[in-house]
Structure formats: C-alpha cells, structure tokens
Design a protein around this motif. Structure first.
Motif, short mmCIF file in Angstrom:
data_model
loop_
_atom_site.label_atom_id
_atom_site.label_comp_id
_atom_site.label_asym_id
_atom_site.label_seq_id
_atom_site.Cartn_x
_atom_site.Cartn_y
_atom_site.Cartn_z
N UNK A 136 -3.20 4.58 -2.62
CA UNK A 136 -4.26 5.07 -1.66
C UNK A 136 -3.89 6.63 -1.49
N UNK A 137 -4.86 7.47 -1.40
CA UNK A 137 -4.70 8.81 -1.25
C UNK A 137 -3.70 9.39 0.12
N UNK A 138 -2.77 10.09 -0.12
CA UNK A 138 -1.84 10.42 0.98
C UNK A 138 -2.33 10.57 2.35
N UNK A 139 -3.48 11.42 2.31
CA UNK A 139 -4.12 12.18 3.72
C UNK A 139 -5.02 10.64 4.09
N UNK A 140 -5.08 9.69 3.58
CA UNK A 140 -6.11 8.45 3.95
C UNK A 140 -5.33 7.12 4.41
N UNK A 141 -3.94 7.16 3.64
CA UNK A 141 -3.41 5.81 3.67
C UNK A 141 -3.00 5.56 5.13
N UNK A 178 1.33 -6.19 3.47
CA UNK A 178 2.60 -6.89 3.78
C UNK A 178 3.65 -5.81 3.81
N UNK A 179 3.62 -4.82 2.76
CA UNK A 179 4.43 -3.79 2.63
C UNK A 179 4.05 -2.33 2.80
N UNK A 180 4.32 -1.42 3.55
CA UNK A 180 3.61 -0.24 3.93
C UNK A 180 4.53 0.86 3.57
N UNK A 181 3.90 1.89 2.57
CA UNK A 181 4.84 2.98 2.52
C UNK A 181 4.46 4.07 3.40
N UNK A 182 5.10 4.45 4.32
CA UNK A 182 4.98 5.34 5.37
C UNK A 182 5.97 6.76 5.31
N UNK A 183 5.20 7.98 5.25
CA UNK A 183 5.88 9.13 5.52
C UNK A 183 6.57 9.11 6.75
N UNK A 184 7.84 9.66 6.68
CA UNK A 184 8.56 9.49 8.00
C UNK A 184 7.78 10.52 9.04
N UNK A 185 7.17 11.61 8.71
CA UNK A 185 6.60 12.46 9.50
C UNK A 185 5.41 11.50 10.19
N UNK A 186 4.79 10.64 9.66
CA UNK A 186 3.58 9.92 10.18
C UNK A 186 3.97 8.50 10.81
N UNK A 187 5.25 8.13 10.91
CA UNK A 187 5.71 6.84 11.26
C UNK A 187 5.47 6.68 12.69
N UNK A 188 5.48 7.71 13.65
CA UNK A 188 5.38 7.45 15.16
C UNK A 188 3.92 6.95 15.27
N UNK A 189 2.78 7.37 14.46
CA UNK A 189 1.26 6.83 14.85
C UNK A 189 1.22 5.37 14.43
N UNK A 190 2.12 5.14 13.48
CA UNK A 190 2.09 3.55 13.01
C UNK A 190 2.62 2.79 14.13
N UNK A 201 0.61 -1.25 0.15
CA UNK A 201 -0.01 -0.15 0.09
C UNK A 201 0.82 1.31 -0.11
N UNK A 202 0.63 2.32 -0.93
CA UNK A 202 1.44 3.22 -0.96
C UNK A 202 0.58 4.59 -1.31
N UNK A 203 1.26 5.69 -1.41
CA UNK A 203 0.42 6.86 -1.76
C UNK A 203 0.55 7.06 -3.22
N UNK A 204 1.63 6.43 -3.72
CA UNK A 204 1.89 6.70 -5.25
C UNK A 204 1.00 5.72 -6.18
N UNK A 205 0.50 6.28 -7.27
CA UNK A 205 -0.20 5.67 -8.11
C UNK A 205 0.77 5.11 -9.30
#
Length: 435
Positions: free
Chosen positions: A78-83, A98-110, A42-46
């Motif tokens: 998936x849209x970057x604001x929803x992923x 299995x594989x998650x694309x996570x923006x580093x700023x949002x990693x703490x919540x994961x 799952x990633x924010x990129x299309x």
C-alpha cells in the motif's frame, strides 16, 4: 476534546460508515481448510516492484513460508502515504492485517487509534538475548512502558550529490552549509536552470515529510528541537528561525527552484536520478534504488550533511520501519514467529544487501563488499547515526503539523513571508489544539 481531535474523529466515523464492510472483509488471517494459517501483512513495500527493498522483502517472506509450511504470510503493498489510514480504519471495524509495517514516525497515531497491540512480553526476552547486538533505540517505540513495534531497519538523512554534475560545472563537493548554498546556486545559474542545485520537496504531498526531514535536523544543528519535554511545539525559537531562514536563502539565491512547490520526496529522488537535481538531503534507504537508474551508479555520492563552521556536521534524525502486531489478529504466536524471522541475522543480511541499514550490528560486517551500497559505505552511515543521530518521539498528530509547517514554509521561501511570524503562527495553532 480539541477542535482538531473532534474533526479527526468525525472524519474517521464517516469513513467507517462508508467503507466498514469492505475493510472488515480484509481482516486478519485465519486457518483454512488445508490446515495452513494465512497471515496478512500490509506494508509500503512492493514485493514485485523494482525497489531492492521490495525484492529483499519477497525473499524473506518466501524463506519464512518455506520454513513454516503450516503458516503462510501473504503481502499487500500500500502506498506509504495511505497505509496508516487504511490500517487504522480497518482495525476500527474489527479487521485489518495481522502484521503491520509502521514507520516509527507514524507509530503514535496507531497506538492512539488502537490499531496495533503491545508486544512487550514477546519482544523483551528477545531483546535481552540480543544485548548490544540490537542497535535501534527501543524507547522510540515504547508507549506507557509497552513496546508497540519492533524496528527492523535504521535510516539516516545524508547529503546526496551527483559528482558528474558537480564536475561538469566546475564545483567541488560542499563541506559547510554555506558552501552547500553557494555550490547549489552556482549549478542552477551555470546550467541556465536546466539543473536545480538542490532539491527539497516543498509540496504537501507525502504529508510535507520532505520539508520536515530538512527542517528538523537544521533546527537541531542550530541548537533547537521541534518539541519540548511536554510535547509542546518550540520550533519557533531562534534555532527554528535560523533553520527556515537557511532554506529561504536557498530560494532567494536560486539554488532551490520554484518548481519545488510541486515536488515530494519521490519527485526529488527521481530528479536526482534523472540528473535534473544535483544535490539533495535524502534518506539512506533510497540510495540503492536511485543508483540503479540509468547513468547514475557511482555518480551518486553520499556524505554526512555538513554544518557550519567547517568540520561540523548537521545532526540526522533517527527513524526506521517497524513491524507491529495487528490489533485484531487471531494468531499472535505465528505473527511473533514471523517477526523473529524478519529480525534474524540472515534476514538482516538480506536487507543490508539491499542498501538498508540493519538493526543488528553483525549484519554490517556481513554486508556485501560490492554492490549499490558496499559494506564500507553502510558502515559510514552507521557511524553517522551513532555520532550525530537524534532520536525523537513524534505525536499522533505529527502529520497534521508537518502539513501546516510546509504550507507556512511555502509562503516564506517563495512569497517573501516573514520567518519568525510564520513559525510562531504554526506553533501557536498547534499548541492551542493540543489535548
């Protein structure tokens, strides 16, 4: 438990009750009758869109699948604001990618939600082998001594300006923050409001990120920071007040139009592309796709964000997209094999060709000499990062904070609100609700 945390947990629980079955069905990849292990990413990129990064992703995934016939990665955009919310909800029900694309700023919540798992034992030997070749600060993605994700790109925030628009209205590129303000105001005035001198997304769309991506570096330029070493908000000090006062001045002199209230980062970028915004402070990762717009090309110029006095530059935040291992994957070895491929020299060179700042030093030298982002410009971005980059760790509720901050900024910039009291209230509320 704080009120904010309780409220978040309550909303999460209700969401899980409603959509748990659906998200579990989207769970981790598994072996199939043909003996091929299918991994979900799952990633924010299309991979089918017109963003050069999406095309680079598609090429890399295709290369991995061809080189590993017993493993197949299947991408969901998936849209970057929803992923982030989608991943967290899915993982909580035993599913998720299995594989998650996570923006580093949002990693703490994961990390807090348990939607990703530690990868230290796999990443550390790889990092040791890379040595100084790997340039992203790994501490930014390390929690309780565990590496939770592997950054695959770096990014900086730059001054963008349309040289054709500046030339049309008789202005030179600004070299200080004061000049940035006066040039932007002049363009807005001379164009009769048809072209905004500068664009800043002041809406709550995208979690208020566009505003914070300007407020944070300006605060750093004036000698401050968002948080102290304990995680307490301190952006209401003199530095933060100077930063917000500067943004307020852009609204007062007409450089920043009231229409900014409805704009997100995407809107600002699209306006630069359309020629209705002359200047912006936006991310390096968006340059290639913006230059692809009709009539843009070399008219879009990038430079370090100027500071005051002349000769100084405003610091840039250091962030990047990462790959993480889903909490519920049944195939960690195959996931790591894909991560290694994604971070290989050949893959990094593909991303460099898409205007992405690599995390491997050698990829800069092998980036295309021509194209939407030539190697020389990519190197200047790298030098800005190394000289003026400010790496930060963000709390799990950063998105909530940024939303509240932009709400306060809206009233300050466009309704004449008091800078000091607005920032003090946001910081006070945030600190009061910390666990």
């Amino acid at each position: 438990m704080s009120h904010r945390t309780f409220h978040r947990h309550l909303l999460t629980t209700l969401s899980l009750m409603l959509i748990g079955t659906l998200l579990t069905a989207c769970g981790s990849g598994s072996g199939s009758a043909d003996g091929v292990t299918r991994l979900t990413m799952w990633t924010f990129l299309d991979p089918k869109g017109d963003d050069p990064r999406g095309a680079a992703l598609a090429k890399i995934v295709e290369g991995f699948n061809a080189a590993n016939p017993k493993v197949r990665v299947e991408v969901t955009g998936i849209n970057f604001a929803k992923i982030d919310g989608e991943v967290i909800r899915a993982a909580a029900t035993g599913g998720g990618p299995d594989i998650v694309n996570v923006y580093s700023v949002q990693l703490a919540q994961h990390v807090a939600a348990g939607s990703v798992q530690p990868i230290t034992t796999r990443v550390q030997p790889w990092l040791d082998k890379q040595g100084e070749e790997y340039v992203f600060p790994i501490d930014n993605v390390t929690y309780d001594k565990e590496i939770m994700a592997l950054p695959w790109e770096s990014r900086v925030w730059l001054l963008w300006y349309r040289k054709d628009i500046l030339s049309e209205y008789g202005f030179e590129p600004p070299t200080t923050l004061a000049e940035l303000s006066s040039v932007a105001a002049g363009i807005s005035e001379k164009s009769g409001g048809k072209v905004a001198g500068i664009g800043i997304g002041m809406s709550e769309q995208g979690l208020g990120a566009d505003f914070m991506e300007k407020f944070q570096p300006l605060t750093a330029h004036y000698g401050g920071t968002l948080f102290d070493s304990t995680g307490r908000a301190v952006f209401d000090d003199a530095a933060g007040q100077k930063a917000l006062s500067y943004i307020k001045s852009l609204g007062e002199n007409g450089a920043l139009p009231r229409s900014s209230l409805t704009m997100s980062a995407d809107d600002v970028v699209n306006s630069v592309k359309a020629g209705t915004v002359a200047m912006a402070i936006e991310g390096s990762y968006r340059v290639a796709s913006t230059r692809a717009g009709e009539g843009v090309g070399e008219n879009l110029v990038t430079a370090p964000v100027p500071g005051d006095p002349a000769g100084e530059t405003t610091p840039t935040a250091v962030a990047g997209q990462t790959l993480a291992m889903g909490a519920n994957t049944e195939h960690p070895d195959d996931v790591w094999r894909f991560m290694e491929y994604y971070l290989s020299a050949s893959s990094q060179e593909i991303f460099a060709g898409a205007g992405v700042m690599p995390v491997l030093k050698s990829a800069y030298a092998k980036a295309p000499a021509t194209g939407s982002v030539p190697a020389e410009e990519l190197g200047r971005w790298r030098d800005y990062l190394l000289k003026d980059g400010r790496a930060s760790r963000y709390p799990e509720d950063y998105s909530e904070l940024s939303t509240e901050a932009v709400k306060a900024a809206q009233k300050v910039v466009f309704e004449g609100g008091d800078v000091a009291s607005a920032l003090q209230q946001v910081a006070k509320n945030y600190n009061a609700n910390r666990n």
